[in-house]
Structures are given as C-alpha cells and as structure tokens.
Scaffold this active site. Structure first.
Site: not given
Lengths: 410, 271
Positions: B49, B60, B175
């Site tokens: 990735e 994040d 994912y």
C-alpha cells in the site's frame, strides 16, 4: 404572512435542500470513512424523527426561551445609521444570547438530540472558542462529559474562552497539528469520534461537515432569520433591503439567510474574512479565493493549492479562520442567490471600534466583518431603506486581541 | 487477470495469508521511499500500500500524520506519487500496488485523468478513505474502465445489511478496518476479528484483509490466518522514523530498519 404550500411554490423554493443524500447542487454529501458512515445514517434517521416530533420542538422552545434568552432583540442602530448617512441599520442581537453568541441555538438543539440518542459523551471542535463554550455550557447543564478540540494557536489567542470551558467542566485538548487552528481541531475531533463511536456524540458547530450536519445546524440556527423577518416587519412594516452576515463556516449567516431565501427582492450578503487582503496569501475567503473540493465530509469551496492540498486560512478572527465554508453557501454562490463579499482584518478592527463607540455594543471580531460590510453598503442606499446585520457574538473575548493590534498593553 | 487476483490465487495455493506493508510516498524524501519500495518485495511484502500524503488525514493517527507531513515537505504530490510507482514498475511487474489516500487530491487532479494515469503508472487498486460507496460514483466508473480495483472498506460499525449492499460492487479484495478508531492506535482482539470475518465471509467471496492496529509479528500472524492478509502501516513507519536525524532526514539505518521490520512480519505470516 401565511405559508404558501402549493406545489408550484415548493418546486420554486430555495429552502427545500438538501436532497436525500445531502447534496446542495454539486456541494455537500457525505465523504466520511466507513467507520463513521453507519453513524451518519443513524444520526440522519434520529434527526428526521425528532424534527417532526412536536414534543421535541416544545422541549427545544422551552430551553431557547428560558435558558438561551430568546427571542433576541432587533435593534435600530440610529447613531451608526445617521453617521453613515444612508440606509437604516438594524442589528439582530445574537450576542445577547446566553454564552454571548448565536452558537447556543444550535448547541441546544443538538444536545437534546444527543440525549434522545442516549449518548453520554460529547466532543466538539472550536475556533474562537464560542462553540466550545456553548457546548461546555449545555454539557454542564445536562451533566454530560465534554471534550473540546481547539487549535493550539487559538488556545493562545482566546485564553478567556479556554478558561471558561475549564470552569464549565470541559476538557480542552490543544491541537498542535498544522497551523493549530479550526481545521486541525476539526480533524482531531473526528479522530476522537471515530475512536469512541458507541457513547459519543460529535456536536458540530457550523453548517459544514457530512450530511445531515449542514442541514441540521442550519435548521437550528434558522430561528435567527425567522425572528428577524417578523421583527423587521413589525418595526418597519416591510421586509429589509439587505441582510448582512459574517461567514467562517457560515452558521450564523445560514441561520439568518434561510428564512429570506425565497424573498427574491431581499439581497443577501455573506461577508468572508479577507485577512490581510484577498491576494495577500493570508486570507480565509474560501469562496473568493478557493475552488470546490472535498474536506471534512463535504464538497464545498476550499482554499487549496494546485495539487489539492488544503492551505492554511488566515483571519484576525479565530472564528472565521477556516479554509472551507458550508456547502449550502457554496450552492447559493453558484446559483447567485447570495452575494459573497469580504472584509479585511483592518476593516473589521475599524468596524469593531465604530460600533462600540456609536452604539455601545462591543461586537465579536467575527461579527465586526458583517458590520464592516454594512459600513460600505449603507452609504450607497437611501435613508428609507433598511439593512439587517447579524450581530452574531459579543466582543469581550476579543478585547486582548484588539488591544494588541492597537498597540495597547493590558 | 489483474495482479491482485493473480497474487491472492497463488497465496491460496500456498495456503497462507498476505502481508501488506504500507509506505508513505516521499517519507522522508523521494529517493528513500523509492529505494524502500523497491526492496519491500524481497523482504517479504506480498502486496504494497502506497500512501498519498494529504494535508488533512482525518482517519490517521499521529504516526501517519507525521509521515504525511514529512512527505509533503519533501514535495509529494499525487502526480509525484504516480511517478514513483512508475519507477518501481521498471524493475517489478508482479507485486500489486494499492494507492491509499484521501479524495481531494484525486478530485483536484480530475477523477478520469487520474485513473488513466494511475493505470499507466502500474497501480492496481485504490483505497480512498473518505469516499464511501454512496459517493464513489464520481470515481468508480473511471476506475472500472481502467481495470483498477476500487477496494471497499468495512468497519466493525458496518451493519450486516449494509455489508451486503456495499460488498456487492466490491472488487480486488475487501479491507476490513478491524477497530473503531484511527490508524496506529489500539488493536482488535482475536475474537473480534473472528466475529467480523464470520460476518464478512457470508457477504463476499473476495479475499478480506485486516488493518488498523496490527503492529507485531504475532498480531500479523494471527490476523493473516483469521483473514486473508494483514496490513501493517504505523508500526513500520514508527520504527523507521526513529532512525531519522534531528531534521527529520533519513540516515543509513532508515531503510535497513524498515526492511528488518517487514522481514520479521513476513516470517510470522509464513510460519
């Protein structure tokens, strides 16, 4: 005036947005990570259920009247109007609300919703600290845990509000990422929310973010325009010739504009913060100097570089220091219903002092931007015309900033 | 057949899950990230990735936020990231590359032009964190036209009926964000992951990888056995960033440290 509910008028109304997926034209939407997506759908459902529930409306009315202090007056600013020599200026006195700004209108609505949803912990972002103070206030009122995210730069320049939040029992987290202003605080509040989804309610302070926030915050703030529209007719017998409001994210402006959107003859002016000047590179004018993009859950006008990186906004007013704007404003700009103009830091400082001297009202630096545009606009109009200026907040919190700019040591 | 499908088919024959390490483009500079990218497959990376630095990475944690900031400081752009991958492809034609980032840089680049350029640079799949299926119609048709897999994200908060709807259009792999939270913070328990996989398997036949909060070789081994692969991001970046000098520049220890971490993770998923 009785509401016109015919199908034609609804089709022609500018007040029916957003669509079911939260879009205002190409703007708005729901650009959030999957972890948050089910929450947004749940929030939308909860909001749709409550907005049509008379019991909820009754409860909200009770708190708005007895706790917030509504309705707020509409004040004919005679000395200011005479001095400018043009249109009569009326101030919608949102600075008289409990906690000193329009922010409590929205916060009261959302906290009642959060309680209905069984949430026990509230997170919020804040720029100038007005939304943080409003949120901490209702959390104290209802005994809920309160976590406020505030850019480190803003913590520094808005110390009185930080201390007020502490007194109210909130935990204030200074955010050091980026320039340490509102956009960074928004990122951090979203991170907290995503990590604590089960018991936490994210109490957004402006008409931005993923659907349903822009619509919901607008609905809770629309009381400003609904009252002002009635009050101006009571006092002058007709609708105003202009409505002016300052814009950061745009909640006080959306609140006063929305009830006037279908009054095609009433020009609306949204005043962005030009900072040091529109072309100085130090501005917060997202509509004047930005282009559409996606940030914080919605598509809207954003200050960004050619590669799609969001740039830092600048304004003397911490509450306007945001590189985006609510998506409904972006749509109103695209269709041309609202005139988006700007005022610089210097113009706002000047207006701050003018209003204080002539009317005995110290405006927030945010609201001083709206006053600054009224100062430009009024002399171009006749004495029998009227302008409503949304005085969204009081300026006590800004006294240290203004003193510093005027070279006065406190 | 796409590189992603070919790779997962082969892993199925081998009977093991995948290791998907993450690398932030241009962290802390272009040359270092390209050199690391080139050596990752040999250290045991199955799929890679590549993170596209963004000014406001709201999903994040601190580690990737700092990596993105270093990348931007080093001049990272979406175009620059595609060129990085193009350079990588000169030497490697089999390791699938998945671009991970936020939507605004893509929107700014132009969705259609981006998909064309990503395809010709050698990108295989896209993960756009803040583009849920409800909003993906502006990107998905262009991605499909270029044969790029739009990787669908699922979360512990995704209800069963929604899982079925959003996975109907999924391609490549799924994912699974295994925790409610941001990257590089807490970890899911084995039980939580098992329960999630039971739900996911009934909703899709695609391979499912788990990410967020996987940092140790043991966690990677467990996750790659319960699911079809483990994504490790913050843990690698954190160890590498610890080798940077006081100006945030790479040192001689930076790449070996990252590779060592990847080797230990790769060994664990192969045991």
């Amino acid at each position: 005036m009785p509401a016109d509910t015919s199908i034609t008028s609804q089709l022609n109304s500018l007040r029916t947005g957003p669509d079911e997926r939260g879009h205002f034209g190409v703007h708005g939407g729901r650009f959030v990570a999957e972890t948050l997506m089910p929450l947004m759908l749940e929030l939308e459902q909860a909001y749709n259920e409550t907005r049509t529930d008379p019991q909820f409306q009754e409860e909200l009315d009770y708190y708005l009247r007895h706790y917030v202090g509504r309705p707020s007056p509409l004040w004919h600013a005679r000395r200011l109007s005479e001095t400018l020599g043009g249109a009569q200026i009326y101030l919608k006195r949102e600075e008289l609300n409990h906690t000193g700004s329009h922010k409590l209108n929205n916060v009261m609505g959302q906290i009642l919703l959060a309680r209905r949803m069984g949430k026990t912990r509230i997170v919020a972002e804040t720029g100038a600290g007005q939304h943080g103070v409003a949120t901490a206030t209702v959390c104290a009122l209802f005994g809920l845990d309160c976590e406020i995210y505030m850019g480190a730069t803003d913590v520094e320049r808005q110390k009185p509000n930080v201390f007020r939040m502490h007194l109210l029992g909130a935990k204030v987290h200074p955010v050091t990422a980026g320039a340490g202003t509102l956009k960074d605080a928004m990122n951090e509040a979203m991170r907290d929310w995503v990590a604590n989804v089960e018991n936490t309610y994210f109490l957004v302070g402006t008409v931005a973010g993923p659907h349903p926030y822009p619509a919901m915050v607008r609905d809770f703030q629309s009381i400003i325009g609904t009252e002002a529209r009635e009050q101006i007719q009571e006092q002058t017998g007709r609708l105003p010739d202009a409505v002016v409001a300052a814009i950061g994210g745009g909640s006080n402006a959306m609140g006063i504009f929305h009830p006037f959107l279908d009054d095609a003859d009433v020009p609306l002016y949204g005043v962005e913060a030009a900072g040091l000047g529109l072309d100085s590179g130090k501005t917060a004018a997202s509509i004047a100097r930005g282009r559409p993009g996606v940030l914080h859950g919605n598509r809207t006008y954003l200050l960004q570089d050619e590669h799609g990186q969001i740039t830092e906004a600048h304004s003397i007013s911490a509450g306007l220091d945001y590189p985006g704007i609510g998506p409904e404003h972006s749509w109103l700009k695209d269709i041309g219903r609202v005139n988006y103009v700007s005022a610089t830091d210097d113009q706002a400082l000047e207006a701050f002092q003018t209003l204080t001297r002539l009317e005995g009202i110290i405006p927030a630096l945010e609201s001083a931007h709206a006053v600054a545009h009224a100062i430009v606009l009024a002399p171009t109009m006749t004495k029998d015309q009227t302008i409503i200026v949304n005085l969204s907040g009081r300026g006590d919190k800004d006294v240290p900033t203004v003193a510093a700019h005027l070279g006065v040591k406190l | 057949m796409s590189r992603i499908k070919a790779y997962f088919d082969r892993l199925k024959e081998e009977g093991r899950g995948a290791l998907l390490p993450y690398l932030e483009a241009f962290d802390p500079d272009r040359e270092t990230s390209l050199a690391l990218l080139r050596q990752m497959p040999e250290a045991g990376a199955d799929l890679i990735e590549v993170g596209v630095p963004f000014s406001d990475p709201s999903a994040d944690g601190p580690t990737i936020q700092l990596a993105a900031r270093r990348g931007l400081k080093a001049g990272a752009t979406l175009k620059g990231t595609l060129e990085l991958i193009q350079d990588f492809r000169k030497e490697n034609d089999h390791t699938p590359i998945i671009l991970m980032g936020y939507y605004n840089p893509i929107d700014s680049y132009g969705a259609e032009r981006f998909c064309k350029d990503a395809r010709s640079a050698g990108v295989d799949g896209l993960i756009v964190v803040d583009l849920p299926p409800e909003e993906s119609e502006e990107l998905a048709p262009h991605a499909r036209a270029e044969g790029l897999d739009m990787i669908t994200l699922t979360a512990p908060t995704t209800p069963d009926d929604r899982l079925k709807t959003i996975l109907r259009k999924a391609s490549g792999f799924v994912y699974h964000v295994s925790i409610t939270g941001i990257t590089g913070t807490r970890s899911a328990t084995e039980e939580q992951l098992k329960a999630a996989m039971t739900r996911l398997r009934t909703a899709t036949d695609l391979p499912v990888v788990a990410g967020f909060g996987i940092s140790t070789p043991e966690q990677a081994r467990t996750a790659s056995r319960i699911s079809d692969g483990a994504v490790v991001a913050s843990a690698i970046i954190k160890e590498m960033a610890a080798t940077y000098d006081e100006h945030g520049h790479a040192t001689a220890r930076s790449i070996p440290t990252a590779l060592e971490k990847i080797r230990s993770l790769a060994k664990a998923v192969r045991e």
